[in-house]
Design an enzyme around this catalytic site. Structure first.
Site, PDB file in Angstrom:
ATOM      1  N   GLY A 261      23.545   7.887  17.599  1.00  0.00           N
ATOM      2  CA  GLY A 261      25.072   7.713  17.408  1.00  0.00           C
ATOM      3  C   GLY A 261      25.862   8.239  18.279  1.00  0.00           C
ATOM      4  O   GLY A 261      27.285   8.180  18.384  1.00  0.00           O
ATOM      5  N   GLU A 296      17.679  10.747  17.025  1.00  0.00           N
ATOM      6  CA  GLU A 296      17.267   9.211  17.617  1.00  0.00           C
ATOM      7  C   GLU A 296      18.390   8.422  18.482  1.00  0.00           C
ATOM      8  O   GLU A 296      18.875   7.528  18.025  1.00  0.00           O
ATOM      9  CB  GLU A 296      17.108   8.344  16.422  1.00  0.00           C
ATOM     10  CG  GLU A 296      15.969   8.860  15.420  1.00  0.00           C
ATOM     11  CD  GLU A 296      16.152   7.854  14.052  1.00  0.00           C
ATOM     12  OE1 GLU A 296      17.110   7.131  13.938  1.00  0.00           O
ATOM     13  OE2 GLU A 296      15.167   8.054  13.284  1.00  0.00           O
ATOM     14  N   PRO A 297      18.445   9.081  19.712  1.00  0.00           N
ATOM     15  CA  PRO A 297      19.535   8.483  20.363  1.00  0.00           C
ATOM     16  C   PRO A 297      19.206   7.229  21.103  1.00  0.00           C
ATOM     17  O   PRO A 297      17.969   7.160  21.465  1.00  0.00           O
ATOM     18  CB  PRO A 297      19.607   9.601  21.621  1.00  0.00           C
ATOM     19  CG  PRO A 297      18.264  10.285  21.553  1.00  0.00           C
ATOM     20  CD  PRO A 297      17.642  10.292  20.274  1.00  0.00           C
ATOM     21  N   GLY A 298      20.122   6.165  21.273  1.00  0.00           N
ATOM     22  CA  GLY A 298      19.651   4.917  22.002  1.00  0.00           C
ATOM     23  C   GLY A 298      20.585   4.924  23.143  1.00  0.00           C
ATOM     24  O   GLY A 298      20.541   5.292  24.347  1.00  0.00           O
ATOM     25  N   ARG A 335      28.269  -8.010  23.652  1.00  0.00           N
ATOM     26  CA  ARG A 335      29.231  -6.864  22.949  1.00  0.00           C
ATOM     27  C   ARG A 335      30.608  -7.486  23.002  1.00  0.00           C
ATOM     28  O   ARG A 335      31.186  -6.905  22.070  1.00  0.00           O
ATOM     29  CB  ARG A 335      28.740  -5.649  23.505  1.00  0.00           C
ATOM     30  CG  ARG A 335      27.465  -5.283  23.589  1.00  0.00           C
ATOM     31  CD  ARG A 335      27.143  -3.662  23.753  1.00  0.00           C
ATOM     32  NE  ARG A 335      27.926  -2.613  22.828  1.00  0.00           N
ATOM     33  CZ  ARG A 335      28.692  -2.194  22.738  1.00  0.00           C
ATOM     34  NH1 ARG A 335      29.725  -2.177  24.056  1.00  0.00           N
ATOM     35  NH2 ARG A 335      29.157  -1.507  22.094  1.00  0.00           N
ATOM     36  N   TYR A 339      31.855  -7.683  19.019  1.00  0.00           N
ATOM     37  CA  TYR A 339      32.464  -6.403  18.829  1.00  0.00           C
ATOM     38  C   TYR A 339      33.834  -6.123  19.184  1.00  0.00           C
ATOM     39  O   TYR A 339      34.352  -5.117  19.341  1.00  0.00           O
ATOM     40  CB  TYR A 339      31.642  -5.065  19.036  1.00  0.00           C
ATOM     41  CG  TYR A 339      30.206  -5.132  18.699  1.00  0.00           C
ATOM     42  CD1 TYR A 339      29.763  -5.386  17.234  1.00  0.00           C
ATOM     43  CD2 TYR A 339      29.115  -5.013  19.433  1.00  0.00           C
ATOM     44  CE1 TYR A 339      28.390  -5.161  16.949  1.00  0.00           C
ATOM     45  CE2 TYR A 339      27.854  -4.973  19.321  1.00  0.00           C
ATOM     46  CZ  TYR A 339      27.434  -5.162  18.188  1.00  0.00           C
ATOM     47  OH  TYR A 339      26.107  -4.863  17.649  1.00  0.00           O
ATOM     48  N   CYS A 364      29.258 -22.740  25.983  1.00  0.00           N
ATOM     49  CA  CYS A 364      30.125 -23.660  25.293  1.00  0.00           C
ATOM     50  C   CYS A 364      30.772 -23.164  24.103  1.00  0.00           C
ATOM     51  O   CYS A 364      30.465 -23.397  23.080  1.00  0.00           O
ATOM     52  CB  CYS A 364      29.482 -25.141  25.291  1.00  0.00           C
ATOM     53  SG  CYS A 364      29.010 -25.802  26.705  1.00  0.00           S
ATOM     54  N   GLU A 365      31.507 -22.190  24.073  1.00  0.00           N
ATOM     55  CA  GLU A 365      32.151 -21.043  23.005  1.00  0.00           C
ATOM     56  C   GLU A 365      33.306 -20.600  23.486  1.00  0.00           C
ATOM     57  O   GLU A 365      33.444 -20.111  24.646  1.00  0.00           O
ATOM     58  CB  GLU A 365      31.249 -20.075  22.486  1.00  0.00           C
ATOM     59  CG  GLU A 365      30.060 -20.552  21.685  1.00  0.00           C
ATOM     60  CD  GLU A 365      29.846 -20.569  20.293  1.00  0.00           C
ATOM     61  OE1 GLU A 365      31.070 -20.384  19.735  1.00  0.00           O
ATOM     62  OE2 GLU A 365      29.045 -21.071  19.802  1.00  0.00           O
ATOM     63  N   TYR A 393      22.104  -1.760  24.371  1.00  0.00           N
ATOM     64  CA  TYR A 393      22.502  -3.205  23.806  1.00  0.00           C
ATOM     65  C   TYR A 393      23.093  -4.374  24.700  1.00  0.00           C
ATOM     66  O   TYR A 393      23.924  -5.170  24.040  1.00  0.00           O
ATOM     67  CB  TYR A 393      23.429  -2.867  22.682  1.00  0.00           C
ATOM     68  CG  TYR A 393      22.931  -1.735  21.915  1.00  0.00           C
ATOM     69  CD1 TYR A 393      21.891  -1.872  20.890  1.00  0.00           C
ATOM     70  CD2 TYR A 393      23.607  -0.315  21.880  1.00  0.00           C
ATOM     71  CE1 TYR A 393      21.478  -0.716  20.205  1.00  0.00           C
ATOM     72  CE2 TYR A 393      23.191   0.552  21.060  1.00  0.00           C
ATOM     73  CZ  TYR A 393      21.993   0.562  20.056  1.00  0.00           C
ATOM     74  OH  TYR A 393      21.653   1.431  19.481  1.00  0.00           O
TER      75      TYR A 393
HETATM   76  N1  LLP Z   1      18.584   5.287  14.647  1.00  0.00           N
HETATM   77  C1  LLP Z   1      18.931   4.119  13.786  1.00  0.00           C
HETATM   78  C2  LLP Z   1      18.166   4.394  12.364  1.00  0.00           C
HETATM   79  C3  LLP Z   1      19.675   3.148  14.118  1.00  0.00           C
HETATM   80  O1  LLP Z   1      19.937   2.221  13.395  1.00  0.00           O
HETATM   81  C4  LLP Z   1      20.394   3.345  15.542  1.00  0.00           C
HETATM   82  C5  LLP Z   1      21.264   2.299  15.951  1.00  0.00           C
HETATM   83  C6  LLP Z   1      20.118   4.345  16.364  1.00  0.00           C
HETATM   84  C7  LLP Z   1      19.169   5.379  15.833  1.00  0.00           C
HETATM   85  C8  LLP Z   1      20.409   4.517  17.736  1.00  0.00           C
HETATM   86  O2  LLP Z   1      22.127   4.480  17.666  1.00  0.00           O
HETATM   87  P1  LLP Z   1      22.711   5.057  18.904  1.00  0.00           P
HETATM   88  O3  LLP Z   1      22.119   6.249  19.637  1.00  0.00           O
HETATM   89  O4  LLP Z   1      22.480   4.056  20.100  1.00  0.00           O
HETATM   90  O5  LLP Z   1      24.220   4.706  18.760  1.00  0.00           O
HETATM   91  N2  LLP Z   1      24.505  -3.151  18.761  1.00  0.00           N
HETATM   92  C9  LLP Z   1      25.545  -2.498  18.606  1.00  0.00           C
HETATM   93  C10 LLP Z   1      24.886  -0.883  18.341  1.00  0.00           C
HETATM   94  C11 LLP Z   1      24.128  -1.019  16.849  1.00  0.00           C
HETATM   95  C12 LLP Z   1      23.278   0.111  16.588  1.00  0.00           C
HETATM   96  C13 LLP Z   1      22.169   0.032  15.653  1.00  0.00           C
HETATM   97  N3  LLP Z   1      21.698   1.107  15.196  1.00  0.00           N
HETATM   98  C14 LLP Z   1      26.440  -2.014  19.901  1.00  0.00           C
HETATM   99  O6  LLP Z   1      26.127  -2.692  20.816  1.00  0.00           O
HETATM  100  O7  LLP Z   1      27.214  -1.430  19.918  1.00  0.00           O
END
Ligand code: LLP
Length: 442
Positions: A261, A296-298, A335, A339, A364-365, A393
């Site tokens: 997050g 769990e950073p993404g 995105r 969003y 085509c949207e 993402y």
């Molecule tokens: N852990 C869990 C269980 C999750 O569902 C997620 C993201 C993460 C970790 C990683 O979150 P982060 O650190 O990346 O914020 N597609 C959307 C974001 C969806 C996130 C879904 N879950 C976007 O492009 O903003």
């Protein structure tokens, strides 16, 4: 992100060069480079649209986070959904990251990237029997279960395999989460995610009666792109409450998963996440809890590393409005459409003039755009643009809509670049379709 669908957000009028980008994306004599490689050279080598990732930026972000938690027992599990390219996963693996996965497909990738089962935690609200079985066979560290029904299925599958499944309870802490878009909030009351906090005791009792699950963890994930520490500050005591409840039911809990997050700056003037404040909040809350932290950073690890390179195909005016038509659209970077997310757009070869335009893709949207009403560089057809902060993402949410093959992906390390995913070809998209048909009688 602007809330309104029709109005451009205030950030739209900022000059293109004011949009945030990492140190690794700098100009040399006007030419935008990713580390030591001019982006124009990459476009020349692999064509456009193409995603380009800076390995140096990923390394630097990983080190920032790992340092902030130094001295605290913890593991960083990268959320594979943010960027699942095998070479990116391998690079993160080499830095010491484990993986957070949400599907059998991501399990396959994580294993292909060299992870052991023990480096993997499996999150997600809808795991199938086949996925649970594959995860148990791989020996994952934890299955994060989100309901009593799922717990029972995990127990049954583990029993059939003759193993005890290590599980964590994902708690829904039910806090208000402030994110730029409602779709990326998960830890609020009423969401599909997690076990409601009031139900944790009951599910922990249920787990005590099951012979093939061992509750080893408690976790949560509040949402994504969370810039402020309040939701975490509010949720941590609730997570610790759940930990105490689960322990009270007799389970030996050793892992505490605080989810992902952390935010990154997308907009001009937006502040980067205060990683040390985030870490201090988490560290203070869990001190003495006798757990190993899981993070769990993404987005935080990969978003800023990436750009989407695109070529301007056409310029057009319609009813007094200017459009820049690019060869990348919502199929490549969803995105903005999904969003109303804003990504900086800069010229690859510096230009002095700007124009206020909608930057739109070929799909085509009417909802296919990269930016609306935005001050963008005045680039002519044939010129290149770089869409910023596209490393998370981006490619993972790309689609084949309009039968458009997905872009190439390129990794940059210093003055070297490597193609890490080929551009798809139309024949790749037809590969699984059958003709002539084999009809079967009912
Ligand atoms: N852990 C869990 C269980 C999750 O569902 C997620 C993201 C993460 C970790 C990683 O979150 P982060 O650190 O990346 O914020 N597609 C959307 C974001 C969806 C996130 C879904 N879950 C976007 O492009 O903003």
């Amino acid at each position: 992100m602007g809330a309104g669908v029709l109005n451009a957000p205030p950030a739209a009028v900022a000059p293109p060069e004011a949009w945030p980008r990492p140190a690794a994306l700098a100009r040399r004599s006007g030419a935008l480079c990713c580390e030591g490689v001019p982006l124009s050279a990459i476009a020349e080598a692999v064509g456009t649209p193409a995603y380009v990732y800076s390995l140096g930026t990923i390394r630097e972000r990983y080190a920032t986070l790992a340092n902030a938690f130094a001295g605290v027992p913890h593991h960083i599990h990268f959320a594979v959904k943010a960027n699942s390219n095998l070479s990116v996963l391998r690079a993160l693996r080499a830095l010491g990251a484990g993986m957070d996965i949400v599907s059998g497909g991501e399990l396959h990738r994580a294993l292909e990237a060299g992870c052991d089962g023990g480096d993997i935690v499996f999150s997600g609200v809808g795991k199938t029997v086949a996925e649970i079985e594959a995860a148990l066979r791989a020996g994952v560290r934890l299955l994060n279960v989100e309901s009593e029904a799922e717990l029972e299925v995990v127990d049954a599958v583990a029993g059939r395999l003759g193993v005890v499944a290590p599980v964590a309870f994902r708690v829904n802490p039910e806090v208000m989460v402030d994110t730029p878009h409602a779709y990326i909030r998960t830890g609020e009351k009423g969401q599909k995610f997690g076990i409601p906090r009031d139900d944790i005791g009951r599910v922990a009792q249920a787990a005590s009666r099951l012979r093939h699950v061992a509750v080893r963890g408690v976790g949560m994930h509040l949402g994504s792109q969370i810039a402020n520490a309040d939701p975490m500050r509010e949720a941590l005591p609730r997570l610790l409450e759940a930990l105490a409840t689960v322990r009270g039911a007799g389970h030996r809990v050793e892992w505490l998963d605080v989810g992902g997050g952390l935010s990154v700056p997308y907009l001009p003037g937006e502040a980067p996440a205060d990683v040390s404040a985030y870490a201090a909040t988490v560290r203070a809350a869990v001190a003495g809890a006798g757990v190993t932290l899981l993070l769990e950073p993404g987005r935080f690890l990969v978003a800023e590393s990436g750009v989407l390179l695109t070529t301007v195909l056409y310029r057009k005016q319609a009813n007094g409005k200017a459009f820049v038509v690019t060869d990348a659209g919502m199929g490549d970077l969803l995105r903005p459409s999904l969003y109303q997310a804003d990504h900086g757009i800069v010229a690859v070869e510096a230009v002095d003039d700007t124009v206020t335009a909608d930057v739109v893709g070929p799909i085509c949207e009417s909802g296919d755009f990269l930016a609306r009403g935005r001050v963008v560089p005045d680039v002519s057809p044939g010129g290149l643009l770089a869409v910023l902060t596209a490393g998370a993402y981006g490619y993972t949410m790309a689609s084949h809509y309009n039968t458009r093959p997905r872009p190439a992906e390129v990794l940059v390390d210093g003055d070297r670049h490597a193609l890490v995913a080929e551009r798809e070809r139309p024949e790749d998209l037809l590969r699984l379709e059958r003709h002539p048909l084999t009809w079967r009688s009912a």
